[in-house]
Design a protein around this motif. Sequence first.
Motif, mmCIF file in Angstrom:
data_model
loop_
_atom_site.group_PDB
_atom_site.id
_atom_site.type_symbol
_atom_site.label_atom_id
_atom_site.label_comp_id
_atom_site.label_asym_id
_atom_site.label_seq_id
_atom_site.Cartn_x
_atom_site.Cartn_y
_atom_site.Cartn_z
ATOM 1 N N ARG A 192 36.343 44.539 167.094
ATOM 2 C CA ARG A 192 37.167 45.733 167.347
ATOM 3 C C ARG A 192 37.470 45.873 168.829
ATOM 4 O O ARG A 192 36.728 45.425 169.689
ATOM 5 C CB ARG A 192 36.436 46.994 166.873
ATOM 6 N N THR B 88 34.342 44.180 170.895
ATOM 7 C CA THR B 88 32.960 44.249 170.433
ATOM 8 C C THR B 88 32.659 43.068 169.512
ATOM 9 O O THR B 88 33.568 42.335 169.101
ATOM 10 C CB THR B 88 32.711 45.582 169.683
ATOM 11 N N GLY B 89 31.378 42.928 169.155
ATOM 12 C CA GLY B 89 30.945 41.805 168.343
ATOM 13 C C GLY B 89 31.592 41.754 166.980
ATOM 14 O O GLY B 89 31.765 40.680 166.386
ATOM 15 N N ASP B 90 32.002 42.924 166.476
ATOM 16 C CA ASP B 90 32.648 42.940 165.158
ATOM 17 C C ASP B 90 34.158 42.771 165.258
ATOM 18 O O ASP B 90 34.883 42.963 164.287
ATOM 19 C CB ASP B 90 32.311 44.251 164.423
#
Lengths: 177, 452
Positions: free
Chosen positions: B314, B310-312
């Motif tokens: 994770r 994901t973008g963060d």
Amino acid sequence: MRRFAWQIGGIAVALGAVLALGILVFACGSPATVHLSPATTTPRPSPTADPRIAEVEAAAKRYVEAVEQSAKTGSATMVDQLVVHGSQAEGNAGITADFSRENHYNFMSNRIDFVNSSWQVTVNSSTASVSVQYSVFGHDADWPSLRPRESDHESAPVRLTLELEYQSGQWLVAQST
Amino acid sequence: MARRAKYLAFVAASVAALSPSIAQSAEPGAITLTVQLVSEQVGNTAHDYLQVTSVDRFASAVHTVPTRPGSAYCLWSEWHLIRVNAVSHDRTYGVYIYDGCNNDAQVFPVPTDIRQGSCNNDDNLFPSGKFSVCPIIPEGHVPAGLPFDQHCEALTEADTSLFANVDPPTYDTTKPTPLTLTTTFASDMTQRLSEGTCSDVLDWRAVAWTVHWPDGTTDRAGGSGQSGITLVHTIPAAKSDTSQQASVVVIAHLHVMGQALDFDQNGNPVVRSVGGYVDISNSDSATGSGAAPVDEPPLLAMGAIPIGQTGDGRLAEPDASAAPVARAVTIRGRLLALWLSPIVVRPGVEMVDGVEVGIATSRVLRWHYLGGPTDAPPSEGTTAGAHGSADTPVVVQYDHAERTDAQGNPIDETVLLSVVVETAYPDGTVQTTTLDGSIAVAIYYAGLTGPD
């Protein structure tokens, strides 16, 4: 008179010959008749002892010696050589050896003392039975190390009854109790 | 005399210290073997086995007699069913007892109970004279230590608990006749199965049926649990003008689970779980041996459940309910975790006498990554030649755009893998296979239309 005596003597001889011949025929028997030696039984000593009694006693002693030896070796090989193949005695041959192997101790004998007055031997043509009592002088020991657990002493009496068969020129144990 | 008393006391003390099975001989001075049948309850079934007491001159020892030879004990036995009393359900076994410590010489111990006596004088069973002892196992009892198969040799007992009724019982062969078969199991089926399998049956179920009709055709039916089945079959008209009895042979293929008293390597009785397949039939020729289940292997393909970063940053855990796919989609420059799981094109199937009785399940045990390095950071990506288990993913990353061929068609990246797959069948059979293949990965990047 003398001639009469000869006649009587001749008749007696003839009758004797006939009787002897009859006994011989009876002894040999017809083809359907099985000839058996008369059974001979102790107690000993007997002035007319059958020599086979000694053979049977010797076989019984060898058997007892082999059983006592099997307690030390843990092997029934020596006993196996003295029993009829496939018999109940062959199955029992390993009792003493197995006891040593499975329980790791047994009574080890240095001497076997047969009770002379206890011998009961019956011998037929090819079978015999023996009953005898004996005690052993020895001690309890670990197995297989044979390390004594106690000092030598006389054991309690053992009563043994054997049924034997005459095979290949020797008496073998067929049943033991 | 004092020495003898001292000896006897010492022997008694020594014997007591060594083993509880050794005792001072009640009648010192004999060398004998006696045998008795003893019972041990396991669940609802009493298990019987032989115990031999050996008296060696001055002491005696009790031996359990296992049903197979072993290095830790001498006496062992071999059991053969020789007679079944159809009324009382008593079963007489002929047992050979051997001395494994003396060249397997057959042993003839004296039975302490006449009911477990020798069969030597049974004129009707002359061969039985060779047995060591012939115990009688009463209803509700089974011999201990016999294998859970036809060697228990008493499954014909259970056959009497399968009822098959055909309506009409006779038919005119010149006319087509529908026959209705109805089967039921007797209420004592569990006990009969216990006695038939030499175990304490805890559960059983019919997993399949085979029916042989009088016209020579065979029908097969699926499992029915502990219930019977009803089948209708029309017998076509024949040329012969006779009345014929509607004779139908029914075979119920059962799966049985239970527990049984067995012997460990030291010859001591132990309770074991047992299970297997048995056949119950109304045929006189039924042997009771169950049709061997046939496990048809699955058809599998390489698959994975893909999880993109994901973008963060994770990487989420995979959704256990998600279906594995052969082609994954990733975003350029991000990690892609491939959780390997086989695509089941066709599942493994367990068959009994041609009838499907269960579906197998397949799962990945471990994997081996056969591809080269990707653009994933070394600390996060899967390295070339790496191995892993099913609970770790293969992690890749591609920092370039999807490649295209000369015609402009996209060329997916290929993640080469070898995985070991375990397939488990309902009867407990487990097979492992190696599956070689690849997962295709399509690369998208921000600005492009996402995947469909």
